[in-house]
Design a protein around this motif. Sequence first.
Motif, mmCIF file in Angstrom:
data_model
loop_
_atom_site.group_PDB
_atom_site.id
_atom_site.type_symbol
_atom_site.label_atom_id
_atom_site.label_comp_id
_atom_site.label_asym_id
_atom_site.label_seq_id
_atom_site.Cartn_x
_atom_site.Cartn_y
_atom_site.Cartn_z
ATOM 1 N N GLN B 39 0.844 -1.189 0.000
ATOM 2 C CA GLN B 39 0.000 0.000 0.000
ATOM 3 C C GLN B 39 0.880 1.239 0.000
ATOM 4 O O GLN B 39 1.792 1.346 0.831
ATOM 5 C CB GLN B 39 -0.883 0.000 1.254
ATOM 6 C CG GLN B 39 -1.810 1.195 1.368
ATOM 7 C CD GLN B 39 -2.464 1.239 2.741
ATOM 8 O OE1 GLN B 39 -1.797 1.284 3.775
ATOM 9 N NE2 GLN B 39 -3.793 1.238 2.758
ATOM 10 N N LEU B 40 0.623 2.156 -0.933
ATOM 11 C CA LEU B 40 1.376 3.405 -0.988
ATOM 12 C C LEU B 40 0.442 4.579 -0.711
ATOM 13 O O LEU B 40 -0.470 4.866 -1.494
ATOM 14 C CB LEU B 40 2.029 3.588 -2.364
ATOM 15 C CG LEU B 40 3.423 3.016 -2.556
ATOM 16 C CD1 LEU B 40 3.382 1.504 -2.578
ATOM 17 C CD2 LEU B 40 4.042 3.559 -3.843
ATOM 18 N N LEU B 41 0.677 5.241 0.394
ATOM 19 C CA LEU B 41 -0.026 6.466 0.716
ATOM 20 C C LEU B 41 0.886 7.629 0.381
ATOM 21 O O LEU B 41 2.096 7.537 0.598
ATOM 22 C CB LEU B 41 -0.403 6.504 2.201
ATOM 23 C CG LEU B 41 -1.488 5.520 2.631
ATOM 24 C CD1 LEU B 41 -1.462 5.327 4.137
ATOM 25 C CD2 LEU B 41 -2.850 6.005 2.174
ATOM 26 N N PRO B 42 0.334 8.714 -0.155
ATOM 27 C CA PRO B 42 1.179 9.852 -0.557
ATOM 28 C C PRO B 42 2.090 10.330 0.568
ATOM 29 O O PRO B 42 1.638 10.535 1.701
ATOM 30 C CB PRO B 42 0.137 10.931 -0.920
ATOM 31 C CG PRO B 42 -1.085 10.169 -1.295
ATOM 32 C CD PRO B 42 -1.090 8.964 -0.406
ATOM 33 N N ASP B 84 -8.305 3.981 3.509
ATOM 34 C CA ASP B 84 -7.817 2.970 2.567
ATOM 35 C C ASP B 84 -7.501 3.573 1.207
ATOM 36 O O ASP B 84 -6.931 2.899 0.339
ATOM 37 C CB ASP B 84 -8.847 1.850 2.382
ATOM 38 C CG ASP B 84 -9.144 1.110 3.669
ATOM 39 O OD1 ASP B 84 -10.267 0.590 3.803
ATOM 40 O OD2 ASP B 84 -8.248 1.044 4.538
ATOM 41 N N GLU B 85 -7.902 4.823 0.999
ATOM 42 C CA GLU B 85 -7.633 5.473 -0.291
ATOM 43 C C GLU B 85 -6.128 5.605 -0.474
ATOM 44 O O GLU B 85 -5.448 6.338 0.248
ATOM 45 C CB GLU B 85 -8.300 6.844 -0.346
ATOM 46 C CG GLU B 85 -8.222 7.499 -1.727
ATOM 47 C CD GLU B 85 -9.262 8.594 -1.930
ATOM 48 O OE1 GLU B 85 -10.465 8.266 -2.001
ATOM 49 O OE2 GLU B 85 -8.846 9.764 -2.001
ATOM 50 N N ALA B 86 -5.608 4.868 -1.452
ATOM 51 C CA ALA B 86 -4.161 4.761 -1.651
ATOM 52 C C ALA B 86 -3.910 4.046 -2.970
ATOM 53 O O ALA B 86 -4.839 3.663 -3.680
ATOM 54 C CB ALA B 86 -3.521 3.981 -0.499
ATOM 55 N N GLU B 87 -2.640 3.878 -3.275
ATOM 56 C CA GLU B 87 -2.245 3.106 -4.450
ATOM 57 C C GLU B 87 -1.780 1.730 -3.962
ATOM 58 O O GLU B 87 -1.085 1.627 -2.941
ATOM 59 C CB GLU B 87 -1.124 3.816 -5.197
ATOM 60 C CG GLU B 87 -0.992 3.410 -6.640
ATOM 61 C CD GLU B 87 -0.120 4.356 -7.445
ATOM 62 O OE1 GLU B 87 0.506 5.257 -6.851
ATOM 63 O OE2 GLU B 87 -0.059 4.187 -8.671
#
Lengths: 119, 111
Positions: B39-42, B84-87
């Motif tokens: 999971q990548l969060l900004p 959960d909003e992420a890449e």
Amino acid sequence: EVQLVASGGGLVRPGGSLRLSCTASGLDFSTYSMNWVRRAPGKGLEWVSSIIGDSAYRYYADSVQGRFTISRDNAKNSLYLEMNTLRAEDTAVYYCATWMATSGYFDYWGQGAQVTVSS
Amino acid sequence: QSVLTQPPSVSGAPGQRVTISCTGSTSNIGAGHSVHWYQLLPGTAPKLLIFGSSSRPSGVPDRFSGARSGTSASLAITGLQAEDEAEYYCQSYDISLSGVVFGGGTQLTVL
């Protein structure tokens, strides 16, 4: 708690050089294989290079072979990436990450260092 | 062009279930190699979500689950939350390339 802190990123002209560092804490650094993984704008993650614990073996992606050099100093819990002859396509966020060799995944990651290659 | 194929984006409302697919070939997932998810969060360090296709590291909520079948794998997220909003990226090993391969990444939007 394991922490990996990357530093050394910046803006460099095409053909220039830059050295990234990654300092680790909270783990027995010398026992871990370490990696650099990058993420270019609009693209996915790309493995760049890896080095095993005693530095006996080093591996590189074809895209950076001959231009980048990975190294480590276990006494300083530090990982390095010397980047030479930089190209525009090397522009990316560079992450350092530990490698779980037995199962083939990256278990701990640093926050990343931005490298921008532009004239 | 990534070796592993993921949808560029998925979305869902809070509380819903979403799945992200990761399609490979007989050189990677189909060869029996495990799939791992990140999971990548900004602005933050990437985080390991799933390893060994379906195992969760300590601290990852059981809302996240992984599965592998044939030449594909999937990540399911139930009870979707705004955080959960992420890449999300899948990763495996490719025997033809003799190296680690990643998917192109999937942006999850929580509506």
